[in-house]
Design a protein around this motif. Structure first.
Motif, PDB file in Angstrom:
ATOM      1  N   THR A  50       0.775  -1.236   0.000  1.00 30.63           N
ATOM      2  CA  THR A  50       0.000   0.000   0.000  1.00 30.63           C
ATOM      3  C   THR A  50       0.810   1.291   0.000  1.00 30.63           C
ATOM      4  O   THR A  50       0.262   2.343  -0.336  1.00 30.63           O
ATOM      5  N   ASP A  51       2.077   1.248   0.370  1.00 28.09           N
ATOM      6  CA  ASP A  51       2.845   2.488   0.505  1.00 28.09           C
ATOM      7  C   ASP A  51       2.905   3.296  -0.788  1.00 28.09           C
ATOM      8  O   ASP A  51       2.750   4.515  -0.774  1.00 28.09           O
ATOM      9  N   THR A  52       3.141   2.641  -1.906  1.00 32.65           N
ATOM     10  CA  THR A  52       3.215   3.347  -3.184  1.00 32.65           C
ATOM     11  C   THR A  52       1.882   4.013  -3.510  1.00 32.65           C
ATOM     12  O   THR A  52       1.842   5.168  -3.945  1.00 32.65           O
ATOM     13  N   ILE A  53       0.803   3.302  -3.275  1.00 32.08           N
ATOM     14  CA  ILE A  53      -0.528   3.857  -3.546  1.00 32.08           C
ATOM     15  C   ILE A  53      -0.790   5.054  -2.644  1.00 32.08           C
ATOM     16  O   ILE A  53      -1.271   6.097  -3.107  1.00 32.08           O
ATOM     17  N   GLU A  54      -0.480   4.921  -1.359  1.00 27.01           N
ATOM     18  CA  GLU A  54      -0.673   6.032  -0.420  1.00 27.01           C
ATOM     19  C   GLU A  54       0.143   7.247  -0.843  1.00 27.01           C
ATOM     20  O   GLU A  54      -0.340   8.380  -0.783  1.00 27.01           O
ATOM     21  N   HIS A  55       1.369   7.014  -1.277  1.00 28.80           N
ATOM     22  CA  HIS A  55       2.235   8.118  -1.713  1.00 28.80           C
ATOM     23  C   HIS A  55       1.633   8.821  -2.932  1.00 28.80           C
ATOM     24  O   HIS A  55       1.600  10.057  -2.997  1.00 28.80           O
ATOM     25  N   ALA A  60      -1.479  13.366  -5.336  1.00 28.11           N
ATOM     26  CA  ALA A  60      -2.687  13.844  -6.016  1.00 28.11           C
ATOM     27  C   ALA A  60      -3.428  14.868  -5.160  1.00 28.11           C
ATOM     28  O   ALA A  60      -3.914  15.875  -5.678  1.00 28.11           O
ATOM     29  N   ASP A  61      -3.504  14.620  -3.850  1.00 26.21           N
ATOM     30  CA  ASP A  61      -4.156  15.582  -2.947  1.00 26.21           C
ATOM     31  C   ASP A  61      -3.427  16.920  -2.969  1.00 26.21           C
ATOM     32  O   ASP A  61      -4.059  17.980  -3.039  1.00 26.21           O
ATOM     33  N   LEU A  62      -2.102  16.878  -2.914  1.00 23.86           N
ATOM     34  CA  LEU A  62      -1.308  18.104  -2.935  1.00 23.86           C
ATOM     35  C   LEU A  62      -1.494  18.845  -4.258  1.00 23.86           C
ATOM     36  O   LEU A  62      -1.690  20.063  -4.282  1.00 23.86           O
TER      37      LEU A  62
END
Length: 90
Positions: A50-55, A60-62
């Motif tokens: 999941t780390d890559t997806i979270e990053h 995208a949020d930023l």
């Protein structure tokens, strides 16, 4: 090698299952009445998934915060469908 255990082992043999997950660095698949019901994995295994997806989601949020550009739901789905169709034709 895939490890498959009955879900009752989670209650009755937790330390054994925990040791299997940690020592093999592989998930353990649990079944109930002969059907798959859940997968147990270590925090390290979960993070690797999941780390890559979270990053990417954080990026995208930023990007969304910094840009005034907004797309409608239909535009987003049209673009996604277009990319899927392009990859299918390769």
């Amino acid at each position: 090698m895939i490890t498959i255990r009955p879900v009752s082992d989670l209650r009755n043999k937790f330390p054994e299952i925990e040791e299997t997950v940690i020592s093999s660095n592989a998930p353990v698949f649990l079944t109930k009445n002969g059907y798959g019901t859940m997968v147990l994995m270590s925090i390290q295994q979960y993070s690797a998934l999941t780390d890559t997806i979270e990053h990417k989601l954080d990026e995208a949020d930023l990007s969304a915060q910094e840009s005034p550009l907004r797309h409608s739901k239909s535009e987003v789905f049209r673009r996604v469908r277009s990319r899927i169709d392009e990859s299918d034709s390769l």
